[in-house]
Design a protein around this motif. Structure first.
Motif, PDB file in Angstrom:
ATOM      1  N   GLN A 382      66.257 -14.309  17.103  1.00 17.38           N
ATOM      2  CA  GLN A 382      66.146 -13.253  16.101  1.00 17.38           C
ATOM      3  C   GLN A 382      67.446 -13.022  15.339  1.00 17.38           C
ATOM      4  O   GLN A 382      67.447 -12.375  14.289  1.00 17.38           O
ATOM      5  N   THR A 383      68.552 -13.556  15.853  1.00 18.90           N
ATOM      6  CA  THR A 383      69.818 -13.478  15.121  1.00 18.90           C
ATOM      7  C   THR A 383      69.701 -14.141  13.755  1.00 18.90           C
ATOM      8  O   THR A 383      70.339 -13.711  12.783  1.00 18.90           O
ATOM      9  N   LEU A 384      68.875 -15.188  13.637  1.00 22.19           N
ATOM     10  CA  LEU A 384      68.732 -15.890  12.359  1.00 22.19           C
ATOM     11  C   LEU A 384      68.131 -14.998  11.276  1.00 22.19           C
ATOM     12  O   LEU A 384      68.509 -15.074  10.108  1.00 22.19           O
ATOM     13  N   SER A 385      67.169 -14.159  11.649  1.00 24.17           N
ATOM     14  CA  SER A 385      66.515 -13.294  10.653  1.00 24.17           C
ATOM     15  C   SER A 385      67.136 -11.902  10.604  1.00 24.17           C
ATOM     16  O   SER A 385      66.906 -11.159   9.649  1.00 24.17           O
ATOM     17  N   ALA A 386      67.916 -11.542  11.629  1.00 24.18           N
ATOM     18  CA  ALA A 386      68.550 -10.227  11.667  1.00 24.18           C
ATOM     19  C   ALA A 386      69.997 -10.372  12.139  1.00 24.18           C
ATOM     20  O   ALA A 386      70.342  -9.993  13.257  1.00 24.18           O
ATOM     21  N   PRO A 387      70.871 -10.939  11.306  1.00 21.72           N
ATOM     22  CA  PRO A 387      72.250 -11.160  11.738  1.00 21.72           C
ATOM     23  C   PRO A 387      73.032  -9.866  11.985  1.00 21.72           C
ATOM     24  O   PRO A 387      73.955  -9.839  12.792  1.00 21.72           O
ATOM     25  N   ASP A 388      72.651  -8.789  11.296  1.00 15.19           N
ATOM     26  CA  ASP A 388      73.307  -7.509  11.499  1.00 15.19           C
ATOM     27  C   ASP A 388      72.896  -6.921  12.844  1.00 15.19           C
ATOM     28  O   ASP A 388      71.707  -6.914  13.198  1.00 15.19           O
ATOM     29  N   GLN A 389      73.860  -6.415  13.624  1.00 16.69           N
ATOM     30  CA  GLN A 389      73.559  -5.954  14.975  1.00 16.69           C
ATOM     31  C   GLN A 389      72.630  -4.742  14.983  1.00 16.69           C
ATOM     32  O   GLN A 389      71.820  -4.568  15.901  1.00 16.69           O
ATOM     33  N   TYR A 390      72.710  -3.892  13.970  1.00 16.31           N
ATOM     34  CA  TYR A 390      71.818  -2.735  13.912  1.00 16.31           C
ATOM     35  C   TYR A 390      70.369  -3.188  13.668  1.00 16.31           C
ATOM     36  O   TYR A 390      69.430  -2.695  14.311  1.00 16.31           O
ATOM     37  N   ALA A 391      70.197  -4.129  12.720  1.00 15.92           N
ATOM     38  CA  ALA A 391      68.852  -4.651  12.445  1.00 15.92           C
ATOM     39  C   ALA A 391      68.314  -5.412  13.645  1.00 15.92           C
ATOM     40  O   ALA A 391      67.122  -5.343  13.959  1.00 15.92           O
ATOM     41  N   LEU A 392      69.185  -6.144  14.341  1.00 12.53           N
ATOM     42  CA  LEU A 392      68.759  -6.904  15.515  1.00 12.53           C
ATOM     43  C   LEU A 392      68.318  -5.979  16.635  1.00 12.53           C
ATOM     44  O   LEU A 392      67.276  -6.204  17.272  1.00 12.53           O
ATOM     45  N   ALA A 393      69.086  -4.943  16.891  1.00  9.96           N
ATOM     46  CA  ALA A 393      68.710  -3.982  17.933  1.00  9.96           C
ATOM     47  C   ALA A 393      67.373  -3.335  17.615  1.00  9.96           C
ATOM     48  O   ALA A 393      66.508  -3.170  18.495  1.00  9.96           O
ATOM     49  N   ASP A 394      67.166  -2.989  16.348  1.00 11.72           N
ATOM     50  CA  ASP A 394      65.908  -2.363  15.941  1.00 11.72           C
ATOM     51  C   ASP A 394      64.734  -3.323  16.102  1.00 11.72           C
ATOM     52  O   ASP A 394      63.669  -2.938  16.591  1.00 11.72           O
ATOM     53  N   SER A 395      64.910  -4.608  15.706  1.00 10.21           N
ATOM     54  CA  SER A 395      63.816  -5.583  15.798  1.00 10.21           C
ATOM     55  C   SER A 395      63.449  -5.890  17.252  1.00 10.21           C
ATOM     56  O   SER A 395      62.312  -6.245  17.534  1.00 10.21           O
TER      57      SER A 395
END
Length: 436
Positions: A382-395
């Motif tokens: 999921q890092t590929l589609s959400a590189p930002d840590q806030y977006a990654l945590a949310d996803s």
């Protein structure tokens, strides 16, 4: 636990079209234990891509838990249960042409039963010998109704090696044994047939191996759910490239080895459709065909007599992308260019076909043998589609502190400096080996 990083590009990441059997449990690759194997299949099934895109990676991972030389998948139409475009990890054009030909009434396997399978009572649905019909349609129905047991029974039949199916499809690959399970959704409807195949020396598939295939099917159930359209934020990676040379009349006068395979995979041909195998521009998508014929009709500058005898035929410049299409394993790009120095009667246009795979699918497959937890693998993908840590945590449904804890521990064990660096390391073929 101590981790060391070393390069194993040949065994970890296939440098070719996904699913072309780069490694095999049979050929010495270490098998996965059941729990991480099933978790890896669940990871693939959770990705937001279609069956066609994910199947090469699914079959690759399937072979990491069950000894097999390669796998195939036959999709089934939900209403008619008729087969769609077969995906095979290994490709032979004559074999695929034979499989694409319509043969509703032709006997392709040993006739193990005299009555049509539709008339058989429900009580006999787990009797393998009762469901091996000799026609293609009968074979598909029998494999769905017997939960794959009819395919194993057919391989054990004394007349199997004399059958058309074995002689035309499996003998050219050096295969003898097959195992099959239908891919079922929550309602029990078959979306396709998953196959594994191996040589005579490896022996028939056992009941335990069939049990493993059924466990794998449960792990893959997410593949049968409806999927929203993928937002094209994730990059694609080239996996294979083909070249086709076309003369002024539109005939193919040369192609490299992967060309027929890429044309097939981009067409997704249903049984009875052989357009992909034609030896002229009719094998190309319509928009590409029109552009190629227009290029072929263009008058090229005539070379001097000296240049004509010494200079090779070369492309003038790489052409722009003319057509993009989805297909087996990902997407396909077509481009064309006029050849400089083309002689009369020779090739005048070069057509390039490039296969592309979503990077997150490539990453998920490359993580197969990594000593990481399922949650850590999902985090990297999921890092590929959400590189930002806030977006990654949310996803991922995690708090930011929990995410940071996962990342910190994972980087400490693997020696990478960041999530992004680890993603690149995996895609480039690094592998983690953990020592107790």
């Amino acid at each position: 636990m101590r981790a060391r990083i070393h390069s194993t590009a040949a065994s970890t990441f296939p440098r070719q079209l996904p699913g072309k059997a780069p490694v095999s449990v049979v050929s010495g690759d270490r098998p996965l234990r059941t729990a991480p194997w099933l978790a890896q299949l669940e990871l693939l099934a959770s990705l937001p891509w279609s069956l066609e895109v994910l199947m090469p990676s699914v079959l690759y991972v399937l072979r990491q838990g069950i000894a097999a030389d390669f796998g195939t998948f036959t999709p089934l139409d939900q209403r008619s249960q008729l087969p769609g475009a077969i995906y095979a990890e290994r490709f032979m054009s004559p074999v695929m042409q034979w499989l694409c030909q319509p043969r509703d009434a032709e006997a392709v396997s040993p006739p193990l039963e005299s009555s049509p399978s539709r008339a058989l009572p429900q009580a006999r649905m787990h009797d393998p010998s009762a469901f091996v019909s000799c026609t293609q349609a009968g074979l598909i129905e029998s494999m769905v109704m017997s939960d794959g047991e009819s395919r194993r029974a057919m391989c054990l039949h004394p007349e199997y090696e004399d059958s058309v199916l074995y002689q035309r499809v499996f003998r050219p690959f050096g295969l003898r044994w097959s195992a099959c399970v239908p891919l079922l959704d929550e309602r029990g409807r078959a979306h396709g047939l998953l196959f594994l195949h191996r040589s005579a020396r490896a022996g028939a598939f056992s009941h335990d191996e069939m049990g493993l295939m059924r466990q794998a099917r449960l792990a893959l159930r997410g593949l049968t759910r409806a999927r929203p359209p993928v937002v094209e934020k994730v990059p694609h990676r080239p996996t294979l490239q083909a070249l086709v040379l076309v003369d002024a009349r539109g005939d193919f006068v040369g192609m490299n080895e992967p060309a027929a395979e890429l044309l097939y995979r981009s067409w997704l041909p249903a049984p009875g459709s052989l357009a992909w195998s034609r030896s002229n521009v009719d094998a190309l998508p319509r928009t590409v065909r029109q552009q190629v014929l227009a290029l072929a009709a263009t008058q090229a500058p005539a070379p001097t007599a000296t240049a004509a005898s010494t200079a090779p035929v070369v492309p003038a410049a790489h052409g722009a992308v003319l057509h993009r299409a989805g297909g087996q394993g990902g997407g396909f790009e077509f481009s064309a260019e006029r050849l400089v120095g083309a002689r009369k009667g020779g090739p005048t246009v070069a057509v390039h076909v490039r296969a592309l795979e979503p990077a997150e699918v490539a990453l998920a497959r490359a993580l197969t043998h990594w000593a990481l937890s399922p949650q850590e693998k999902r985090l990297l993908v999921q890092t590929l589609s959400a590189p930002d840590q806030y977006a990654l945590a949310d996803s991922m449904g995690l708090t930011l502190n929990t995410l940071k804890g996962y990342v910190r521990d994972m980087l400490r064990r693997t020696g990478f400096e960041s999530r992004q660096a680890m993603v690149e390391g995996v895609l480039q073929g690094a592998e983690i080996a953990c020592d107790a």
